[in-house]
Design a protein around this motif. Structure first.
Motif, mmCIF file in Angstrom:
data_model
loop_
_atom_site.group_PDB
_atom_site.id
_atom_site.type_symbol
_atom_site.label_atom_id
_atom_site.label_comp_id
_atom_site.label_asym_id
_atom_site.label_seq_id
_atom_site.Cartn_x
_atom_site.Cartn_y
_atom_site.Cartn_z
ATOM 1 N N ALA A 4 0.863 -1.186 0.000
ATOM 2 C CA ALA A 4 0.000 0.000 0.000
ATOM 3 C C ALA A 4 0.893 1.227 0.000
ATOM 4 C CB ALA A 4 -0.907 0.009 1.212
ATOM 5 N N SER A 62 -7.906 -4.348 -3.402
ATOM 6 C CA SER A 62 -8.557 -4.086 -4.681
ATOM 7 C C SER A 62 -7.873 -4.870 -5.800
ATOM 8 C CB SER A 62 -8.496 -2.594 -4.996
ATOM 9 O OG SER A 62 -7.151 -2.172 -5.135
ATOM 10 N N GLN A 91 -5.839 0.204 -1.756
ATOM 11 C CA GLN A 91 -5.928 1.646 -1.940
ATOM 12 C C GLN A 91 -5.742 2.349 -0.605
ATOM 13 O OE1 GLN A 91 -9.571 2.406 -3.992
ATOM 14 N NE2 GLN A 91 -8.954 1.202 -5.792
ATOM 15 N N GLU A 94 -8.488 2.181 2.019
ATOM 16 C CA GLU A 94 -8.598 0.869 2.646
ATOM 17 C C GLU A 94 -7.453 0.632 3.617
ATOM 18 O OE1 GLU A 94 -8.572 -1.676 -0.679
ATOM 19 O OE2 GLU A 94 -10.708 -1.545 -1.050
ATOM 20 N N TYR A 141 -2.610 1.841 -10.838
ATOM 21 C CA TYR A 141 -3.878 2.479 -10.477
ATOM 22 C C TYR A 141 -4.588 1.762 -9.343
ATOM 23 C CZ TYR A 141 -2.567 4.659 -14.742
ATOM 24 O OH TYR A 141 -1.841 5.323 -15.682
ATOM 25 N N HIS A 142 -4.218 0.511 -9.094
ATOM 26 C CA HIS A 142 -4.825 -0.209 -7.982
ATOM 27 C C HIS A 142 -4.256 0.234 -6.638
ATOM 28 C CE1 HIS A 142 -7.004 -2.810 -10.703
ATOM 29 N NE2 HIS A 142 -5.900 -2.970 -11.391
ATOM 30 N N LEU A 143 -3.198 1.018 -6.680
ATOM 31 C CA LEU A 143 -2.659 1.586 -5.443
ATOM 32 C C LEU A 143 -3.297 2.933 -5.135
ATOM 33 C CD1 LEU A 143 1.119 0.713 -5.857
ATOM 34 C CD2 LEU A 143 -0.338 -0.022 -3.986
ATOM 35 N N LEU A 144 -4.055 3.457 -6.083
ATOM 36 C CA LEU A 144 -4.678 4.760 -5.910
ATOM 37 C C LEU A 144 -6.173 4.601 -5.712
ATOM 38 C CD1 LEU A 144 -2.775 6.596 -8.780
ATOM 39 C CD2 LEU A 144 -2.504 7.011 -6.333
ATOM 40 N N GLY A 145 -6.831 5.657 -5.318
ATOM 41 C CA GLY A 145 -8.279 5.643 -5.191
ATOM 42 C C GLY A 145 -8.948 5.765 -6.544
ATOM 43 N N GLU A 146 -10.251 6.005 -6.538
ATOM 44 C CA GLU A 146 -10.982 6.046 -7.805
ATOM 45 C C GLU A 146 -10.555 7.240 -8.648
ATOM 46 O OE1 GLU A 146 -15.177 6.128 -7.406
ATOM 47 O OE2 GLU A 146 -15.531 5.880 -9.556
#
Lengths: 214, 214
Positions: A4, A62, A91, A94, A141-146
């Motif tokens: 993360a 995620s 993310q 989370e 992008y899975h390490l970031l938010g939406e």
DNA sequence: TTAGTTCTAGTCAATTTGACTATAACTAAT
DNA sequence: ATTAGTTATAGTCAAATTGACTAGAACTAA
């Protein structure tokens, strides 16, 4: 094992962090180790990984993918153990919800001491694979938010690849990938010109047979 | 699972082949399957893979790598089975020495019928990974012998990627990779201008933690 | 000797990449 | 209100890479 992003203590820029659990019994009692546990006869491999993750840290990743099966004869001093290791990206929102305690703590991925078993080697391998996937696919992008700014994406790349990237060229590169969608929102509250927010429209991951990136 | 090059029956050009074994007991009795077997407590994962390969087919691969751990709940109708699958590449000279029999046969990778268990899916995944590795790394050379011509390398790529490549551009690409060494030998006996022989000087492979190619 | 084929070296334009410049848009200090 | 400081964004330009193609070299077979 889980990655993360968390802000570094000093610079505040995002860096890679990993949650570890303390061994409360022999072997390696007292040392830090990757979370893990046995596989039951009635659950699939990713289900078992998710369950272990939830039970020890409360995290809901995620992105989850099989890393490697480690089966060396002397991984544990007491018995033969084969570990099918999964790795997850969570993310920031989370990650902030994770249960921290005396025996569960986050560590910077580049500043780990000696861990139990062969877990240092496993993490090295996961880091190598993360860097490799970043260079090609769209895993960052899975390490970031939406929603995120292009500068945030660049910071993720810089943290993982450990080198600076030219903002203008990086922007050109990201904008050329079709999975990135421009929104008409802007991130307010910064000290300077507000950057545009983007979103990632690729598939959610969470699948072992995920064949989109090398 | 094993890949080797063999000349196609019709065109004589090299194509991908896979050795399979016939099931002699239930479940799936009579169907073809990937070679495999149990893991003993005293051997490492690659050792077990090599032993199984040797016992069933007599093959000694020049390249061996972990493919994936398959652990779905219903892979076998009779019991829960987790398979840690390895894939191997063998050179043509070795492949020719393989024991063929009533219950061990080579099949073209693109013309398989229905196999036992989930073995069709495993092979699909291995083919996908082989194509992926070919596009980047220098894995193709493990399918060839020690000396080879550039046209032979190109034929391997064409067979695996299933499309034609421009000879001149492919030559330029291969000659730019430092692991390819030019010899001062030429392949004699052909019908036309004798091509120069090259050799691959990269590492031998045969290692699960082989981190040189994505 | 000639025709046929492959091997090999090269050209050239299109595309991609890396280094860089310039303007836009905001905040904070004066 | 103005200005300085900083980031966001768009764009230029040369270098490097890639794809399509041409042409001569080197061999065999007729």
């Amino acid at each position: 094992m889980i990655f993360a992003l968390r802000p570094s203590e000093r610079s505040g820029r995002p860096t890679l962090w990993i949650p570890l659990v303390r061994r409360i019994r022999e072997p390696f009692k007292g040392l830090w180790a990757l979370p893990g546990g046995p596989l039951s006869h009635t659950e699939s491999l990713p289900d078992a990984a998710l369950r272990n993750l939830r039970e020890t840290t409360g995290l809901a990743p995620s992105y989850l993918e099989q890393l490697y099966a480690f089966g060396g004869l002397h991984r544990s001093p007491t018995q033969r153990v084969v570990s099918i290791v999964y790795w997850a990206l969570v993310q920031p929102t989370e990650a902030a919800l994770a249960d921290e305690s005396e025996n569960v703590k986050w560590f910077r991925a580049d500043r780990l001491g000696e861990l139990a078993f062969d877990h240092n080697a496993i993490i090295d391998y996961a880091l190598w694979r993360l860097r490799n996937k970043m260079a090609y696919g769209s895993i960052a992008y899975h390490l970031l938010g939406e929603y995120f700014t292009l500068a945030q994406v660049r910071e993720v790349y810089e943290a993982v690849l450990d080198r600076e990237l030219d903002p203008a060229n990086f922007r050109r590169h990201v904008k050329a990938t079709p999975e990135i969608e421009e929104t008409d929102q802007y991130l307010q509250g910064g000290k300077h010109r507000p950057p545009r927010l983007y979103r990632f429209t690729g598939r959610p991951g969470l699948d072992p047979d995920n064949r989109s990136t090398p």
